[in-house]
Scaffold this motif. Sequence first.
Motif, PDB file in Angstrom:
ATOM      1  N   THR A 179      30.277  61.556  38.118  1.00  0.00           N
ATOM      2  CA  THR A 179      31.104  62.718  38.233  1.00  0.00           C
ATOM      3  C   THR A 179      32.348  62.721  37.067  1.00  0.00           C
ATOM      4  OG1 THR A 179      30.783  63.428  40.263  1.00  0.00           O
ATOM      5  CG2 THR A 179      32.697  64.496  39.235  1.00  0.00           C
ATOM      6  N   ILE A 200      32.060  64.388  33.646  1.00  0.00           N
ATOM      7  CA  ILE A 200      33.222  65.440  32.990  1.00  0.00           C
ATOM      8  C   ILE A 200      33.861  65.275  31.939  1.00  0.00           C
ATOM      9  CG2 ILE A 200      35.395  66.353  33.714  1.00  0.00           C
ATOM     10  CD1 ILE A 200      34.440  66.579  36.722  1.00  0.00           C
ATOM     11  N   SER A 210      30.681  70.704  37.799  1.00  0.00           N
ATOM     12  CA  SER A 210      31.304  69.648  36.659  1.00  0.00           C
ATOM     13  C   SER A 210      31.482  70.428  35.292  1.00  0.00           C
ATOM     14  CB  SER A 210      30.025  68.636  36.293  1.00  0.00           C
ATOM     15  OG  SER A 210      29.910  67.959  37.743  1.00  0.00           O
ATOM     16  N   GLU A 216      32.231  73.737  34.709  1.00  0.00           N
ATOM     17  CA  GLU A 216      33.244  74.639  34.697  1.00  0.00           C
ATOM     18  C   GLU A 216      34.563  73.621  34.826  1.00  0.00           C
ATOM     19  OE1 GLU A 216      33.411  77.784  34.617  1.00  0.00           O
ATOM     20  OE2 GLU A 216      31.406  77.461  33.994  1.00  0.00           O
ATOM     21  N   PHE A 217      34.731  72.718  35.642  1.00  0.00           N
ATOM     22  CA  PHE A 217      35.700  71.814  35.660  1.00  0.00           C
ATOM     23  C   PHE A 217      36.119  71.108  34.384  1.00  0.00           C
ATOM     24  CE2 PHE A 217      35.648  72.517  40.037  1.00  0.00           C
ATOM     25  CZ  PHE A 217      36.943  72.159  40.582  1.00  0.00           C
ATOM     26  N   THR A 249      38.085  73.400  32.014  1.00  0.00           N
ATOM     27  CA  THR A 249      39.308  73.261  32.201  1.00  0.00           C
ATOM     28  C   THR A 249      40.167  71.942  31.671  1.00  0.00           C
ATOM     29  OG1 THR A 249      39.041  74.562  34.361  1.00  0.00           O
ATOM     30  CG2 THR A 249      41.011  73.383  34.077  1.00  0.00           C
ATOM     31  N   VAL A 250      39.460  70.883  31.671  1.00  0.00           N
ATOM     32  CA  VAL A 250      39.966  69.517  31.315  1.00  0.00           C
ATOM     33  C   VAL A 250      39.814  69.797  29.773  1.00  0.00           C
ATOM     34  CG1 VAL A 250      39.369  67.196  31.031  1.00  0.00           C
ATOM     35  CG2 VAL A 250      39.155  68.314  33.415  1.00  0.00           C
ATOM     36  N   SER A 282      44.417  67.554  33.650  1.00  0.00           N
ATOM     37  CA  SER A 282      43.841  67.953  34.969  1.00  0.00           C
ATOM     38  C   SER A 282      42.570  67.006  35.407  1.00  0.00           C
ATOM     39  CB  SER A 282      43.195  69.442  35.021  1.00  0.00           C
ATOM     40  OG  SER A 282      42.285  69.536  33.977  1.00  0.00           O
ATOM     41  N   TYR A 283      42.337  66.116  34.587  1.00  0.00           N
ATOM     42  CA  TYR A 283      41.147  65.146  34.472  1.00  0.00           C
ATOM     43  C   TYR A 283      40.836  64.588  35.851  1.00  0.00           C
ATOM     44  CZ  TYR A 283      37.892  61.586  34.040  1.00  0.00           C
ATOM     45  OH  TYR A 283      36.820  60.722  33.946  1.00  0.00           O
ATOM     46  N   ALA A 320      40.384  67.098  38.521  1.00  0.00           N
ATOM     47  CA  ALA A 320      39.111  67.565  38.633  1.00  0.00           C
ATOM     48  C   ALA A 320      37.846  66.590  38.963  1.00  0.00           C
ATOM     49  CB  ALA A 320      38.661  68.109  37.077  1.00  0.00           C
ATOM     50  N   ASP A 350      38.208  66.733  42.898  1.00  0.00           N
ATOM     51  CA  ASP A 350      37.439  67.763  43.541  1.00  0.00           C
ATOM     52  C   ASP A 350      36.082  67.969  43.530  1.00  0.00           C
ATOM     53  OD1 ASP A 350      40.153  68.531  44.502  1.00  0.00           O
ATOM     54  OD2 ASP A 350      40.515  70.070  42.753  1.00  0.00           O
ATOM     55  N   VAL A 351      35.669  67.759  42.215  1.00  0.00           N
ATOM     56  CA  VAL A 351      34.160  67.750  42.262  1.00  0.00           C
ATOM     57  C   VAL A 351      33.473  66.466  43.035  1.00  0.00           C
ATOM     58  CG1 VAL A 351      32.106  67.733  40.758  1.00  0.00           C
ATOM     59  CG2 VAL A 351      34.147  68.749  39.970  1.00  0.00           C
TER      60      VAL A 351
END
Length: 214
Positions: free
Chosen positions: A105, A109, A177, A179-180, A183-184, A190-191, A194, A197-198
């Motif tokens: 993951t 990401i 992954s 979508e997050f 954001t990253v 926020s990495y 993320a 959470d994933v």
Amino acid sequence: MAARRRQATQEWATRTARDRTDAPARGRLLDAAEAVFGRLGYGPATIADITAEAEVSRAGFYVYFASKDEVFRVLARRVRDAFLAAQDVPGVDTDDVAAVTEASTAAFIAAYARHLPLLVLLEQQAHADDEVRALWEEIRERPVRRAARYVRRVAAEGRVHPVVDPLTLSRAVGGMSVEFARTVAARPASYDAAVRDVTTMYRHLLGIGAPDRQ
């Protein structure tokens, strides 16, 4: 005649140099091309823009690539390989499902966030170019199917208890992954959250415990 000879010489140089994939100048050109395409878009970007970004001569460009189209496709293949490599998780025991979920993951990401501008462009170009469309489908599908094969194996071994079919599960995790990662790309800080959470959701879908929260 002279023009044809020059063209033939250029094409020969391109063909005979393609095996030198580790050359520093080639790597700089690829990195520069990704930056230029991401910044300007495919149509407006030129070879001159790429060579200026890479600080490589135009002649140097043609040692490794025959055209703007070719360097774009090489970039697409490089991105595809980056996503496949994200599932290799070197140094992680593949029988340790908890470790694999977190490492894969994190790598996915990171790769998606890093290559996001080019990925957006690849999706756009896929509508007009059959070869790019095939590469785009590989980028989207091969990591998902590879992950699904892993889930099937560990499920058959009784290590996990997926709540849905492995392919469906892998598509869901891939979508989360992506979508997050968007954001990253906008907020690199926020990495870590993320990934956490994933990974938590991935493990829930696999029917195993959530990662420890700091």
